[in-house]
Design a protein around this motif. Structure first.
Motif, PDB file in Angstrom:
ATOM      1  N   TYR A 105       0.844  -1.203   0.000  1.00  0.00           N
ATOM      2  CA  TYR A 105       0.000   0.000   0.000  1.00  0.00           C
ATOM      3  C   TYR A 105       0.877   1.250   0.000  1.00  0.00           C
ATOM      4  O   TYR A 105       0.713   2.161   0.806  1.00  0.00           O
ATOM      5  CB  TYR A 105      -0.949   0.004   1.193  1.00  0.00           C
ATOM      6  CG  TYR A 105      -2.126  -0.940   1.047  1.00  0.00           C
ATOM      7  CD1 TYR A 105      -2.477  -1.445  -0.198  1.00  0.00           C
ATOM      8  CD2 TYR A 105      -2.883  -1.339   2.141  1.00  0.00           C
ATOM      9  CE1 TYR A 105      -3.541  -2.315  -0.344  1.00  0.00           C
ATOM     10  CE2 TYR A 105      -3.959  -2.207   1.998  1.00  0.00           C
ATOM     11  CZ  TYR A 105      -4.282  -2.689   0.756  1.00  0.00           C
ATOM     12  OH  TYR A 105      -5.346  -3.541   0.593  1.00  0.00           O
ATOM     13  N   GLY A 106       1.832   1.280  -0.944  1.00  0.00           N
ATOM     14  CA  GLY A 106       2.830   2.345  -0.969  1.00  0.00           C
ATOM     15  C   GLY A 106       2.524   3.497  -1.891  1.00  0.00           C
ATOM     16  O   GLY A 106       3.380   4.339  -2.136  1.00  0.00           O
ATOM     17  N   SER A 107       1.299   3.564  -2.447  1.00  0.00           N
ATOM     18  CA  SER A 107       0.899   4.709  -3.264  1.00  0.00           C
ATOM     19  C   SER A 107      -0.263   5.410  -2.563  1.00  0.00           C
ATOM     20  O   SER A 107      -0.915   4.811  -1.691  1.00  0.00           O
ATOM     21  CB  SER A 107       0.499   4.272  -4.674  1.00  0.00           C
ATOM     22  OG  SER A 107      -0.712   3.550  -4.658  1.00  0.00           O
ATOM     23  N   PRO A 108      -0.547   6.664  -2.914  1.00  0.00           N
ATOM     24  CA  PRO A 108      -1.585   7.423  -2.202  1.00  0.00           C
ATOM     25  C   PRO A 108      -2.922   6.685  -2.136  1.00  0.00           C
ATOM     26  O   PRO A 108      -3.466   6.263  -3.157  1.00  0.00           O
ATOM     27  CB  PRO A 108      -1.697   8.710  -3.033  1.00  0.00           C
ATOM     28  CG  PRO A 108      -0.353   8.883  -3.650  1.00  0.00           C
ATOM     29  CD  PRO A 108       0.114   7.486  -3.949  1.00  0.00           C
ATOM     30  N   ASP A 109      -3.417   6.510  -0.903  1.00  0.00           N
ATOM     31  CA  ASP A 109      -4.723   5.888  -0.652  1.00  0.00           C
ATOM     32  C   ASP A 109      -4.828   4.477  -1.200  1.00  0.00           C
ATOM     33  O   ASP A 109      -5.943   3.989  -1.464  1.00  0.00           O
ATOM     34  CB  ASP A 109      -5.845   6.747  -1.235  1.00  0.00           C
ATOM     35  CG  ASP A 109      -5.990   8.092  -0.530  1.00  0.00           C
ATOM     36  OD1 ASP A 109      -5.793   8.142   0.689  1.00  0.00           O
ATOM     37  OD2 ASP A 109      -6.276   9.092  -1.212  1.00  0.00           O
ATOM     38  N   GLU A 110      -3.702   3.781  -1.361  1.00  0.00           N
ATOM     39  CA  GLU A 110      -3.775   2.422  -1.899  1.00  0.00           C
ATOM     40  C   GLU A 110      -4.485   1.486  -0.927  1.00  0.00           C
ATOM     41  O   GLU A 110      -5.096   0.497  -1.346  1.00  0.00           O
ATOM     42  CB  GLU A 110      -2.377   1.889  -2.218  1.00  0.00           C
ATOM     43  CG  GLU A 110      -2.411   0.619  -3.062  1.00  0.00           C
ATOM     44  CD  GLU A 110      -1.047   0.102  -3.463  1.00  0.00           C
ATOM     45  OE1 GLU A 110      -0.983  -0.872  -4.234  1.00  0.00           O
ATOM     46  OE2 GLU A 110      -0.035   0.671  -3.007  1.00  0.00           O
TER      47      GLU A 110
END
Length: 530
Positions: A105-110
């Motif tokens: 979950y390393g991208s925005p809001d992932e």
């Protein structure tokens, strides 16, 4: 022995052709590392430079399209792949690296988008108004990656079963502005992993990979259908932030991919012969823009491009295809007025956008509730304030949109949860791609009126994004628009070549290779940070 010498000569000729590009690549790597102030390990650097060298030799295969002393027929299939296939392969290769090495979950809001994908796999096409949704408890284990920044490839998820006791979560509601269509690729990946009975780590990776494949295929099709500007479409598809998001659960991959298909189809309409745009072509473009209205509301304005197509481009009769024969059907006219068809198309797309807006507004956002309440963000209250303070609100929107231009490109090279920015690449990208834009081939069927229309639509989309953020994310009465992020404007950047540039048929692979360099540099920086 003779064959080995022939291959060596062959590759040496191509290296000489690309010497200036190779020099530029090395200089950019040096400048980039100096700007970052950190040097990667020898192992990573050698691997990535090797990746670049392979690209120099093979991917942009026949940059100058000229006869050479040495030709090897077994390599011919590479040169005949086409720029759309080159682009797709590059996106898949680099995207797989991002998908495997990026934090969980390393991208925005992932975490929000991952929860929505799991929710969809469990059979829920739409989000209801309940505060929580009951889904597979693996979601909370995945979410722990946001807090500790654990990279997927070294996480404990590969020792964790996918099925965990269900639990309530508020994360699903955070994805209310995106339809279930944007999560189908991720859900397919999760469903495949679930059917195969593999562990949670592989399931998570499959979700990312399926989203990446869908994004790569979108870009491939966009480049393929466009009769011109293929190089610029490829470059935007290979934009580092777009590839990074494509290799995550983020639905922005669908937005960018479908948006570039829409732009590619518009270019196709611009280059059609006079009198050949019929109801089918208008219907196709309307359908694409209606999808865009749902997946990313501001881009519903792409339907406005239809208004600037010259009337002489539209047909006065419709032809019907039957097998390999083309037979003329009875004549059907646009009632003598193409303008009516254009206005009706704009109206239909507008109604779709309005319907989706009203639907998404009635779903409360419990994920960001604390931020909204703490900072006094109220959409209805902001709208009332704007109507009673029109001049002040216009000034806020105008100056916020102007001052943001300074940070737009920098945020387009920002990774993670908007925490890691590549410092020197945005400036290099503007100068290098700007050079291609200014020096593009002086042949185009995009008239001055159409360029003006594209400019109006681009500015309209740009300002609409700010207006939405002003209403939904900015405290009532604030003097600056908050919540704006660079990735929202990738498709606006994709419209710039239609305004300022021309056909790039003679420079497509040079642009592709340059975009590849920036992707390599971004990957180096990614490995440095993560």
């Amino acid at each position: 022995m003779e064959q080995k010498k022939e291959v060596t000569t062959y590759l040496w000729e191509r290296l000489k052709e690309r010497k200036y590009y190779f020099l530029i690549a090395v200089c950019l790597i040096i400048l980039y590392q100096l700007g970052l102030g950190v040097f990667v390990s020898k192992k990573v650097l050698i691997t990535l430079i090797g990746f670049l060298v392979v690209g120099i030799f093979l991917l942009p295969f026949d940059i100058y399209e000229k006869k050479r002393k040495t030709e090897i027929t077994k390599f011919n299939w590479i040169s005949n792949l086409g720029i759309h296939n080159y682009t797709c392969i590059i996106i898949l290769l680099f995207g797989l690296l991002f998908a495997y090495f990026a934090p969980v979950y390393g991208s925005p809001d992932e975490n929000v988008h991952g929860a929505r994908a799991i929710h969809l796999v469990e059979g829920h096409l739409f989000i209801d108004t309940n505060r929580t949704a009951r889904i597979n408890g693996i979601q909370s284990i995945y979410t722990q990656g946001v807090d500790n920044g654990e990279n997927l490839y070294i996480s404990q998820l590969f020792d964790q079963p996918f099925h965990v006791e269900k639990e309530d979560t508020i994360m699903v509601n955070g994805a209310k502005s995106f339809p279930f269509l944007s999560y189908i690729p991720q859900a397919i990946g999760i469903a495949i992993g679930d059917v195969l009975g593999v562990n949670a780590g592989i399931v998570f990776l499959l979700g990312r990979i399926c989203n990446l494949i869908c994004y790569a295929l979108f870009i491939r099709y966009a480049v393929k259908i466009a009769p011109a500007y293929k190089g610029f479409l490829s470059a935007m598809g290979m934009f580092p932030m777009s590839v990074y998001l494509g290799a995550s659960y983020n639905p922005e991959a669908t937005v960018t991919g479908l948006g570039l298909v829409t732009i590619g189809y518009f270019i196709r309409l611009c280059y059609k012969e006079e009198g050949t745009i019929g109801f089918r072509q208008v219907g196709n473009y309307l359908l694409l823009c209606s999808f865009m209205a749902v997946v990313k509301l501001p881009y519903a304005l792409l339907i406005g491009l239809l208004l600037f197509l010259p009337q002489k481009a539209f047909s006065k009769e419709i032809r019907k295809n039957e097998g390999d024969r083309v037979q003329q059907d009875k004549k059907q006219y646009f009632d003598g007025n193409v303008v009516i068809v254009k206005i009706i198309s704009v109206g239909i797309c507008g109604m779709v956008a309005l319907a989706w807006l009203l639907y998404s507004m009635h779903i409360p956002d419990f994920v960001h509730e604390e931020y909204l309440v703490t900072n006094g963000v109220d959409t209805i209250g902001q709208l009332k304030f704007a109507l009673s303070n029109v001049v002040y609100s216009i000034k806020v929107l105008f100056f916020s949109s102007l001052t943001y231009l300074d940070t737009l490109m920098r945020e387009c090279f920002t990774f993670g949860w908007l925490t890691y920015t590549l410092p020197i690449l945005p400036v290099c990208y503007i100068f290098v791609m700007g050079g291609f834009l200014v020096n593009s081939q002086k042949e185009s069927k995009i008239t001055a009126t159409m360029r003006m229309g594209v400019g109006i639509v681009a500015v309209g989309i740009y300002l609409t994004i700010f207006a939405i953020q002003f209403l939904n994310w900015t405290p009532v009465g604030a003097n600056q628009v908050l919540g704006v992020q660079g990735r929202y404007f990738v498709l606006v950047l994709a419209l710039l070549p239609l305004i300022f540039g021309n056909s790039t048929s003679k420079k497509e692979k040079q642009i592709l290779f340059t975009a590849l360099i920036f992707l390599v540099l971004s990957l180096i920086g990614f490995f440095v940070y993560f």
